[in-house]
Design a protein around this motif. Structure first.
Motif, PDB file in Angstrom:
ATOM      1  N   LEU A 113       0.835  -1.201   0.000  1.00  0.00           N
ATOM      2  CA  LEU A 113       0.000   0.000   0.000  1.00  0.00           C
ATOM      3  C   LEU A 113       0.873   1.255   0.000  1.00  0.00           C
ATOM      4  O   LEU A 113       0.597   2.216  -0.729  1.00  0.00           O
ATOM      5  N   ALA A 114       1.934   1.253   0.799  1.00  0.00           N
ATOM      6  CA  ALA A 114       2.864   2.382   0.827  1.00  0.00           C
ATOM      7  C   ALA A 114       3.507   2.568  -0.547  1.00  0.00           C
ATOM      8  O   ALA A 114       3.618   3.694  -1.043  1.00  0.00           O
ATOM      9  N   ALA A 115       3.922   1.475  -1.173  1.00  0.00           N
ATOM     10  CA  ALA A 115       4.538   1.563  -2.503  1.00  0.00           C
ATOM     11  C   ALA A 115       3.540   2.070  -3.541  1.00  0.00           C
ATOM     12  O   ALA A 115       3.903   2.862  -4.417  1.00  0.00           O
ATOM     13  N   LEU A 116       2.296   1.639  -3.428  1.00  0.00           N
ATOM     14  CA  LEU A 116       1.268   2.144  -4.337  1.00  0.00           C
ATOM     15  C   LEU A 116       1.090   3.652  -4.137  1.00  0.00           C
ATOM     16  O   LEU A 116       0.979   4.408  -5.107  1.00  0.00           O
ATOM     17  N   GLY A 117       1.099   4.090  -2.879  1.00  0.00           N
ATOM     18  CA  GLY A 117       1.024   5.523  -2.600  1.00  0.00           C
ATOM     19  C   GLY A 117       2.203   6.269  -3.193  1.00  0.00           C
ATOM     20  O   GLY A 117       2.053   7.343  -3.792  1.00  0.00           O
ATOM     21  N   GLY A 118       3.407   5.709  -3.054  1.00  0.00           N
ATOM     22  CA  GLY A 118       4.590   6.326  -3.646  1.00  0.00           C
ATOM     23  C   GLY A 118       4.498   6.391  -5.163  1.00  0.00           C
ATOM     24  O   GLY A 118       4.866   7.397  -5.776  1.00  0.00           O
ATOM     25  N   ALA A 119       3.987   5.323  -5.757  1.00  0.00           N
ATOM     26  CA  ALA A 119       3.831   5.301  -7.216  1.00  0.00           C
ATOM     27  C   ALA A 119       2.820   6.353  -7.660  1.00  0.00           C
ATOM     28  O   ALA A 119       3.037   7.045  -8.662  1.00  0.00           O
ATOM     29  N   LEU A 120       1.729   6.498  -6.918  1.00  0.00           N
ATOM     30  CA  LEU A 120       0.716   7.493  -7.288  1.00  0.00           C
ATOM     31  C   LEU A 120       1.231   8.921  -7.119  1.00  0.00           C
ATOM     32  O   LEU A 120       0.940   9.793  -7.947  1.00  0.00           O
ATOM     33  N   ILE A 121       2.005   9.166  -6.052  1.00  0.00           N
ATOM     34  CA  ILE A 121       2.617  10.490  -5.881  1.00  0.00           C
ATOM     35  C   ILE A 121       3.567  10.756  -7.037  1.00  0.00           C
ATOM     36  O   ILE A 121       3.545  11.831  -7.651  1.00  0.00           O
ATOM     37  N   SER A 122       4.399   9.788  -7.360  1.00  0.00           N
ATOM     38  CA  SER A 122       5.355   9.962  -8.461  1.00  0.00           C
ATOM     39  C   SER A 122       4.645  10.162  -9.794  1.00  0.00           C
ATOM     40  O   SER A 122       5.062  10.995 -10.609  1.00  0.00           O
ATOM     41  N   LEU A 123       3.576   9.403 -10.015  1.00  0.00           N
ATOM     42  CA  LEU A 123       2.797   9.555 -11.245  1.00  0.00           C
ATOM     43  C   LEU A 123       2.197  10.954 -11.339  1.00  0.00           C
ATOM     44  O   LEU A 123       2.281  11.605 -12.384  1.00  0.00           O
ATOM     45  N   SER A 124       1.609  11.428 -10.246  1.00  0.00           N
ATOM     46  CA  SER A 124       0.988  12.760 -10.284  1.00  0.00           C
ATOM     47  C   SER A 124       2.038  13.846 -10.491  1.00  0.00           C
ATOM     48  O   SER A 124       1.791  14.815 -11.222  1.00  0.00           O
ATOM     49  N   VAL A 152       5.432  -2.473  -5.285  1.00  0.00           N
ATOM     50  CA  VAL A 152       3.983  -2.675  -5.358  1.00  0.00           C
ATOM     51  C   VAL A 152       3.699  -4.161  -5.573  1.00  0.00           C
ATOM     52  O   VAL A 152       2.822  -4.739  -4.935  1.00  0.00           O
ATOM     53  N   LEU A 153       4.478  -4.790  -6.447  1.00  0.00           N
ATOM     54  CA  LEU A 153       4.253  -6.199  -6.782  1.00  0.00           C
ATOM     55  C   LEU A 153       4.706  -7.146  -5.673  1.00  0.00           C
ATOM     56  O   LEU A 153       4.027  -8.126  -5.380  1.00  0.00           O
ATOM     57  N   ALA A 154       5.859  -6.881  -5.076  1.00  0.00           N
ATOM     58  CA  ALA A 154       6.453  -7.837  -4.137  1.00  0.00           C
ATOM     59  C   ALA A 154       6.267  -7.467  -2.672  1.00  0.00           C
ATOM     60  O   ALA A 154       6.431  -8.313  -1.805  1.00  0.00           O
ATOM     61  N   GLY A 155       5.980  -6.228  -2.375  1.00  0.00           N
ATOM     62  CA  GLY A 155       5.884  -5.824  -0.976  1.00  0.00           C
ATOM     63  C   GLY A 155       7.259  -5.797  -0.331  1.00  0.00           C
ATOM     64  O   GLY A 155       8.258  -5.508  -0.985  1.00  0.00           O
ATOM     65  N   ALA A 156       7.275  -6.103   0.951  1.00  0.00           N
ATOM     66  CA  ALA A 156       8.522  -6.110   1.718  1.00  0.00           C
ATOM     67  C   ALA A 156       8.653  -7.459   2.418  1.00  0.00           C
ATOM     68  O   ALA A 156       8.360  -7.591   3.610  1.00  0.00           O
ATOM     69  N   PRO A 157       9.106  -8.475   1.685  1.00  0.00           N
ATOM     70  CA  PRO A 157       9.121  -9.823   2.251  1.00  0.00           C
ATOM     71  C   PRO A 157      10.211 -10.059   3.293  1.00  0.00           C
ATOM     72  O   PRO A 157      10.135 -11.018   4.054  1.00  0.00           O
ATOM     73  N   MET A 158      11.222  -9.203   3.342  1.00  0.00           N
ATOM     74  CA  MET A 158      12.339  -9.426   4.263  1.00  0.00           C
ATOM     75  C   MET A 158      12.535  -8.193   5.153  1.00  0.00           C
ATOM     76  O   MET A 158      12.385  -7.058   4.697  1.00  0.00           O
ATOM     77  N   LEU A 159      12.915  -8.436   6.392  1.00  0.00           N
ATOM     78  CA  LEU A 159      13.225  -7.372   7.339  1.00  0.00           C
ATOM     79  C   LEU A 159      12.143  -6.298   7.361  1.00  0.00           C
ATOM     80  O   LEU A 159      12.406  -5.109   7.180  1.00  0.00           O
TER      81      LEU A 159
END
Length: 177
Positions: A113-124, A152-159
């Protein structure tokens, strides 16, 4: 020949069952990207919030003047017009959005969700502020947009807190069986 369950007992690793460095590198491959984007967005949000000139409707270095300057060259001028209805509120929304995205990405909480937010900010920002960059690759917002997509695709699987919470849920569900 029959098809059944695969029952090989040997380890897929040549070193007797330990994970190889390539496997470890693969598992941690997104971590540098996550740290970079998280720290960068936290810094960007704090920079906006602490810049007294930025959070103003008008004046040198203000969000209002910047939005008026890019309005005619934006890909979607209507987006800029919406921001210009209340540029200070828009500036705060972007700054707090960047902070939330950066913190979520860095600690790995709701990472997709955070990455999607970052992508949307960057897109705008790409469609407004850096759209007129010529050639297009001089505008860094497009590169940030592309950098967000693997997260967005992988999330944060580690740490990450997401991984810790997922592990805790698995342990709890295993205990109830």
């Amino acid at each position: 020949m029959t098809h059944g369950r695969h029952t090989e007992t040997h380890s897929p690793y040549l070193d007797g069952g330990r994970e190889g460095w390539r496997d470890t590198a693969t598992r941690y491959a997104l971590l540098p990207l996550r740290v970079f984007l998280g720290v960068t967005f936290i810094y960007a949000g704090l920079d906006k919030l602490t810049d007294s000139a930025f959070m103003k409707d008008a004046g040198a270095g203000s969000i209002g003047d910047m939005m008026r300057a890019v309005r005619d060259s934006a890909a979607i001028p209507a987006m800029v017009d919406m921001a210009l209805e209340n540029p200070v509120a828009f500036g705060y929304a972007i700054a707090f959005g960047e902070l939330a995205v950066g913190i979520g990405t860095l600690i790995g909480l709701f990472a997709r969700l955070a990455a999607l937010g970052g992508a949307l900010i960057s897109l705008s920002l790409w469609l407004t502020v850096s759209w007129a960059s010529d050639p297009y690759y001089y505008g860094n917002d497009l590169a940030y947009l592309m950098a967000w997509l693997p997260l967005v695709l992988a999330g944060a699987p580690m740490l990450s807190l997401d991984a810790a919470l997922r592990s805790r849920r698995r342990q709890r569900s295993a205990g109830y069986r």
